[in-house]
Design a protein around this motif. Structure first.
Motif, mmCIF file in Angstrom:
data_model
loop_
_atom_site.group_PDB
_atom_site.id
_atom_site.type_symbol
_atom_site.label_atom_id
_atom_site.label_comp_id
_atom_site.label_asym_id
_atom_site.label_seq_id
_atom_site.Cartn_x
_atom_site.Cartn_y
_atom_site.Cartn_z
ATOM 1 N N ASN A 78 -12.497 -33.096 14.947
ATOM 2 C CA ASN A 78 -12.771 -32.143 16.029
ATOM 3 C C ASN A 78 -12.202 -30.765 15.721
ATOM 4 N N VAL A 79 -11.202 -30.706 14.832
ATOM 5 C CA VAL A 79 -10.598 -29.426 14.482
ATOM 6 C C VAL A 79 -9.885 -29.570 13.137
ATOM 7 N N LEU A 118 -4.715 -19.218 21.126
ATOM 8 C CA LEU A 118 -3.697 -20.084 21.737
ATOM 9 C C LEU A 118 -2.519 -20.302 20.787
ATOM 10 N N VAL A 119 -2.823 -20.473 19.511
ATOM 11 C CA VAL A 119 -1.813 -20.849 18.519
ATOM 12 C C VAL A 119 -0.887 -19.686 18.140
ATOM 13 N N GLU A 181 1.503 -28.235 20.737
ATOM 14 C CA GLU A 181 1.338 -27.912 22.159
ATOM 15 C C GLU A 181 0.091 -27.065 22.388
ATOM 16 N N ALA A 182 -0.191 -26.146 21.476
ATOM 17 C CA ALA A 182 -1.421 -25.343 21.585
ATOM 18 C C ALA A 182 -2.651 -26.244 21.459
ATOM 19 N N LEU A 183 -2.608 -27.195 20.541
ATOM 20 C CA LEU A 183 -3.714 -28.145 20.385
ATOM 21 C C LEU A 183 -3.856 -29.007 21.636
ATOM 22 N N ALA A 184 -2.732 -29.385 22.234
ATOM 23 C CA ALA A 184 -2.766 -30.193 23.458
ATOM 24 C C ALA A 184 -3.417 -29.414 24.605
ATOM 25 N N VAL A 185 -3.104 -28.131 24.705
ATOM 26 C CA VAL A 185 -3.732 -27.284 25.737
ATOM 27 C C VAL A 185 -5.236 -27.158 25.455
#
Length: 190
Positions: A78-79, A118-119, A181-185
């Motif tokens: 997915n990324v 985000l990152v 955390e950025a990936l989680a958001v």
């Protein structure tokens, strides 16, 4: 049915890749790998996530870029997140900061841009460094992946300022956790 989020992490280069070190000989892969390990550990605390690391876990082999992106594409990730640390001249200087790259193309995925935005600020804060923003480049791992992809540069290995932070295991762990955390958001992970 629960959707599994598939995240590829790439700790760029190998231990012995020429030119990928600080002026004092510290290897970029060692910084990258610590960040990726911390990111993967933090991601493991969320549900419905799988992580695939496409570099060599020992750092002894510099896995070819084509092999890395082919694995990610076959896995239907997915990324794709490539973790790096920058160098400017290879000699000590006072440049500083974190950069986040997306593909240099008008057709760049809006999802890549969203993730990069985000990152960048999160890893800059974790490292205590300036956020130099989202940049664009025609890097193989950004161009040849079939999913949103970013490449982070978590500070300059040849900066008298940034190297102090890069030498801190706590800061590198914080960078990896900030990335997770950025990936989680981004993926709304629980």
């Amino acid at each position: 049915m629960v959707k599994i989020v598939k995240i590829v992490l790439d700790a760029g280069h190998g231990l012995n890749t020429p030119g990928k070190s600080s002026p004092d000989g510290e290897r970029e892969w060692e910084f990258n790998s610590q960040v990726v390990q911390a990111c993967a550990a933090k991601l493991a605390t969320y549900g419905n996530v799988q992580v695939l690391r496409v570099d060599d876990l020992t750092g002894k082999t510099d896995v070819p870029l084509r092999e890395r992106t082919d694995r990610a594409n076959r896995w239907n990730a997915n990324v794709y997140v490539a973790v790096h640390h920058n160098a400017n001249t290879g000699k000590w200087g006072v440049w500083t900061g974190v950069e986040t790259y997306v593909m240099n193309s008008p057709a760049v995925s809006p999802k890549s841009l969203e993730l990069a935005r985000l990152v960048g600020p999160r890893i800059a804060e974790a490292m205590g460094l300036k956020d130099r923003g989202v940049k664009r480049a025609n890097f193989h791992v950004l161009r040849e992946t079939k999913m949103p992809a970013i490449l982070t540069e978590g500070g300059f290995m040849d900066s008298k300022i940034d190297i102090q932070t890069l030498r801190s295991k706590e800061r590198l762990k914080a960078q990896g956790e900030a990335l997770a955390e950025a990936l989680a958001v981004y993926f709304k992970l629980q």
